[in-house]
Design a protein around this motif. Sequence first.
Motif, PDB file in Angstrom:
ATOM      1  N   ALA A 287      42.660  36.509  23.150  1.00 29.49           N
ATOM      2  CA  ALA A 287      42.840  35.466  24.493  1.00 29.49           C
ATOM      3  C   ALA A 287      44.318  36.141  25.113  1.00 29.49           C
ATOM      4  CB  ALA A 287      42.764  34.217  24.016  1.00 29.49           C
ATOM      5  N   PHE A 288      44.222  36.196  26.273  1.00 31.68           N
ATOM      6  CA  PHE A 288      45.340  36.952  26.949  1.00 31.68           C
ATOM      7  C   PHE A 288      46.151  35.606  27.767  1.00 31.68           C
ATOM      8  CE2 PHE A 288      42.454  40.260  26.164  1.00 31.68           C
ATOM      9  CZ  PHE A 288      43.142  41.352  25.562  1.00 31.68           C
ATOM     10  N   VAL A 289      47.337  35.572  27.549  1.00 34.12           N
ATOM     11  CA  VAL A 289      48.028  34.662  28.187  1.00 34.12           C
ATOM     12  C   VAL A 289      49.091  35.364  29.388  1.00 34.12           C
ATOM     13  CG1 VAL A 289      49.855  32.644  28.137  1.00 34.12           C
ATOM     14  CG2 VAL A 289      48.104  33.185  26.428  1.00 34.12           C
ATOM     15  N   VAL A 290      48.873  34.947  30.645  1.00 33.18           N
ATOM     16  CA  VAL A 290      49.877  35.419  31.523  1.00 33.18           C
ATOM     17  C   VAL A 290      50.675  34.216  31.923  1.00 33.18           C
ATOM     18  CG1 VAL A 290      49.993  36.481  33.889  1.00 33.18           C
ATOM     19  CG2 VAL A 290      48.099  37.083  32.171  1.00 33.18           C
ATOM     20  N   GLY A 291      52.115  34.757  32.019  1.00 34.61           N
ATOM     21  CA  GLY A 291      53.189  33.827  32.510  1.00 34.61           C
ATOM     22  C   GLY A 291      53.125  33.809  34.219  1.00 34.61           C
ATOM     23  N   GLY A 292      52.668  32.532  34.547  1.00 34.98           N
ATOM     24  CA  GLY A 292      52.650  32.513  35.970  1.00 34.98           C
ATOM     25  C   GLY A 292      53.896  32.394  36.753  1.00 34.98           C
ATOM     26  N   SER A 293      54.935  32.429  36.149  1.00 36.57           N
ATOM     27  CA  SER A 293      56.397  32.295  36.644  1.00 36.57           C
ATOM     28  C   SER A 293      57.126  33.526  36.239  1.00 36.57           C
ATOM     29  CB  SER A 293      57.197  30.990  36.001  1.00 36.57           C
ATOM     30  OG  SER A 293      56.550  29.740  35.997  1.00 36.57           O
ATOM     31  N   SER A 294      56.505  34.452  36.002  1.00 35.87           N
ATOM     32  CA  SER A 294      57.177  35.791  35.948  1.00 35.87           C
ATOM     33  C   SER A 294      57.131  36.531  37.410  1.00 35.87           C
ATOM     34  CB  SER A 294      56.467  36.567  34.831  1.00 35.87           C
ATOM     35  OG  SER A 294      56.853  37.865  34.955  1.00 35.87           O
ATOM     36  N   LYS A 295      58.326  37.236  37.586  1.00 37.49           N
ATOM     37  CA  LYS A 295      58.433  38.043  38.597  1.00 37.49           C
ATOM     38  C   LYS A 295      57.144  39.083  38.724  1.00 37.49           C
ATOM     39  CE  LYS A 295      61.768  41.601  37.023  1.00 37.49           C
ATOM     40  NZ  LYS A 295      63.059  42.097  37.265  1.00 37.49           N
ATOM     41  N   ASN A 296      56.772  39.533  37.571  1.00 38.66           N
ATOM     42  CA  ASN A 296      55.671  40.568  37.565  1.00 38.66           C
ATOM     43  C   ASN A 296      54.227  39.921  37.415  1.00 38.66           C
ATOM     44  OD1 ASN A 296      57.513  42.879  37.814  1.00 38.66           O
ATOM     45  ND2 ASN A 296      58.102  42.532  35.412  1.00 38.66           N
ATOM     46  N   TYR A 297      54.152  38.594  37.739  1.00 40.08           N
ATOM     47  CA  TYR A 297      52.965  37.812  37.448  1.00 40.08           C
ATOM     48  C   TYR A 297      51.600  38.759  38.164  1.00 40.08           C
ATOM     49  CZ  TYR A 297      49.217  34.590  38.949  1.00 40.08           C
ATOM     50  OH  TYR A 297      48.223  34.017  39.022  1.00 40.08           O
ATOM     51  N   GLU A 298      51.663  39.109  39.105  1.00 43.65           N
ATOM     52  CA  GLU A 298      50.712  39.842  39.864  1.00 43.65           C
ATOM     53  C   GLU A 298      50.260  41.047  39.036  1.00 43.65           C
ATOM     54  OE1 GLU A 298      48.574  38.697  41.935  1.00 43.65           O
ATOM     55  OE2 GLU A 298      49.681  37.121  42.906  1.00 43.65           O
ATOM     56  N   LYS A 299      51.056  41.843  38.560  1.00 43.83           N
ATOM     57  CA  LYS A 299      50.829  42.960  37.912  1.00 43.83           C
ATOM     58  C   LYS A 299      50.612  42.824  36.449  1.00 43.83           C
ATOM     59  CE  LYS A 299      53.914  46.110  40.618  1.00 43.83           C
ATOM     60  NZ  LYS A 299      54.754  47.133  40.750  1.00 43.83           N
ATOM     61  N   ASN A 300      51.027  41.998  35.791  1.00 42.42           N
ATOM     62  CA  ASN A 300      50.568  41.438  34.538  1.00 42.42           C
ATOM     63  C   ASN A 300      49.371  40.742  34.286  1.00 42.42           C
ATOM     64  OD1 ASN A 300      52.858  42.374  33.130  1.00 42.42           O
ATOM     65  ND2 ASN A 300      53.997  40.552  33.805  1.00 42.42           N
ATOM     66  N   LEU A 301      49.060  40.237  35.672  1.00 41.09           N
ATOM     67  CA  LEU A 301      47.599  39.294  35.637  1.00 41.09           C
ATOM     68  C   LEU A 301      46.591  40.594  35.844  1.00 41.09           C
ATOM     69  CD1 LEU A 301      45.626  36.960  35.946  1.00 41.09           C
ATOM     70  CD2 LEU A 301      46.406  37.096  38.167  1.00 41.09           C
ATOM     71  N   LYS A 302      46.671  41.403  36.436  1.00 44.29           N
ATOM     72  CA  LYS A 302      46.003  42.573  36.641  1.00 44.29           C
ATOM     73  C   LYS A 302      45.599  43.421  35.167  1.00 44.29           C
ATOM     74  CE  LYS A 302      45.211  46.843  39.532  1.00 44.29           C
ATOM     75  NZ  LYS A 302      45.894  47.573  40.647  1.00 44.29           N
ATOM     76  N   LEU A 303      46.851  43.563  34.524  1.00 46.20           N
ATOM     77  CA  LEU A 303      46.541  44.278  33.111  1.00 46.20           C
ATOM     78  C   LEU A 303      45.735  43.417  32.266  1.00 46.20           C
ATOM     79  CD1 LEU A 303      47.368  46.510  31.005  1.00 46.20           C
ATOM     80  CD2 LEU A 303      49.368  45.152  30.550  1.00 46.20           C
ATOM     81  N   ALA A 304      46.017  42.065  32.317  1.00 47.26           N
ATOM     82  CA  ALA A 304      45.320  41.084  31.199  1.00 47.26           C
ATOM     83  C   ALA A 304      43.814  41.044  31.835  1.00 47.26           C
ATOM     84  CB  ALA A 304      46.061  39.843  31.372  1.00 47.26           C
ATOM     85  N   ARG A 305      43.524  41.102  32.901  1.00 47.05           N
ATOM     86  CA  ARG A 305      42.081  41.158  33.229  1.00 47.05           C
ATOM     87  C   ARG A 305      41.475  42.506  33.039  1.00 47.05           C
ATOM     88  NH1 ARG A 305      43.079  39.071  39.815  1.00 47.05           N
ATOM     89  NH2 ARG A 305      43.151  36.959  39.372  1.00 47.05           N
ATOM     90  N   TYR A 306      42.304  43.737  33.178  1.00 46.78           N
ATOM     91  CA  TYR A 306      41.742  44.804  32.767  1.00 46.78           C
ATOM     92  C   TYR A 306      41.372  44.924  31.228  1.00 46.78           C
ATOM     93  CZ  TYR A 306      41.273  49.543  31.199  1.00 46.78           C
ATOM     94  OH  TYR A 306      40.792  50.774  30.606  1.00 46.78           O
ATOM     95  N   LEU A 307      42.302  44.328  30.392  1.00 44.57           N
ATOM     96  CA  LEU A 307      41.908  44.370  28.857  1.00 44.57           C
ATOM     97  C   LEU A 307      40.944  43.398  28.628  1.00 44.57           C
ATOM     98  CD1 LEU A 307      45.867  44.210  27.498  1.00 44.57           C
ATOM     99  CD2 LEU A 307      44.266  46.249  27.788  1.00 44.57           C
TER     100      LEU A 307
END
Length: 386
Positions: A287-307
């Motif tokens: 399971a992948f957890v993305v920090g919604g309060s990170s300044k890199n939220y959008e890019k990290n979400l894109k990475l998590a979705r890819y994985l």
Amino acid sequence: MRNQYRGFTTVNLSRPGQRRVFVLLILGTALIFSIAGAFAMFQAKNSMQTSDLSKVTSHLSDKTLVMLIGGEVPYLQEHVQAYGIEKMVSRLIFEMATSIDFRDPRTFLGRELPLFALFDTEIDVASSDVDYTSIPIESPPPPELEKEILKGMQGSESSNDEESLPDAELRQGANTKHVLIYNTHFWESYLPELGETNPGKASDVDKNVTQISKYMAKQLEKMGVGAMTVQRKYTWNSSYAKSRKMVQSVMKQNDDLQYLIDIHRDSLPRNKTTIKGKDGKTYARLAFVVGGSSKNYEKNLKLARYLHNRVNQIFPGLSRAVVIKKRTNGNNGEYNQSLSPNSTLVEVGGVGNNFEEAYRSVDILAKVLTERVLDATPVMGQPQKP
């Protein structure tokens, strides 16, 4: 010279010696207060983390925060005047004391029903069998383990040296290190490996998820991706702030690091975190957890979705979900993911899984991450410019 006058004692300061003593006394008192103040400021600077402040402000409603800021920002002062200073103070005290926002009914139940806080997590993408009962749950280590960790830290000379490089293990193989794998909650382990049945006992100082990190680094190296692991012992309190300093110290000495992988173990039971493959073997679900309060939220979400999507292309259902957690109701909400736009937190199995099941899943995750890294990295080993 002392004199008695109507019951009061007076002191004659006309003599030079007496004046000198009086001045020295005043200067000494001022010096003591100055040293005490400087020490207090130093302690506050070193102990007060952004995450600590967020724990306070996260309990306040946006209206209350606007009223507080309005006291200093002229543009917002009309809101303060309209609401009234008395109501603002009473509202602030009430919200800080109770963590209740009248506009959000969940705040009435969240403290009494701990699992109710799961609804502060957003499921971005998920396998068909996943719902809110499958959302990753964090849990602190048992008190006795905290004491063991503290004892180990006291015996380590460098445990309090924030500037020293932590124990870092560079894998032989690819020279350029693109991936750093670490464990914020390094003590998280698996019940079968510890011979335990109580979920609250799934923690160990030595036999834990750091073994998963080392295994994944080896697999990445075999596939041509430079990887390294890093670890340092610290306690549950402010663990993300402590792991952040650990990661930053490694990044300062490794300019090529692009991907930051924080491996955890979920607290959910085995039936939620296990899946059987076509080979008849069982695997620990991811399971992948993305920090919604990170300044890199959008890019990290894109990475998590890819994985998540690529893992499930190879093995349908192996990845449970991508979830988003913002800074609220005790959630960290950032998870150190502002350190890189290629950061992710991955839960590998739950308390009822074992190392072999975790290794099988990490084999697939390492393959997917390798595809991602090599596609974004030129032959010369330098990252492409966006």
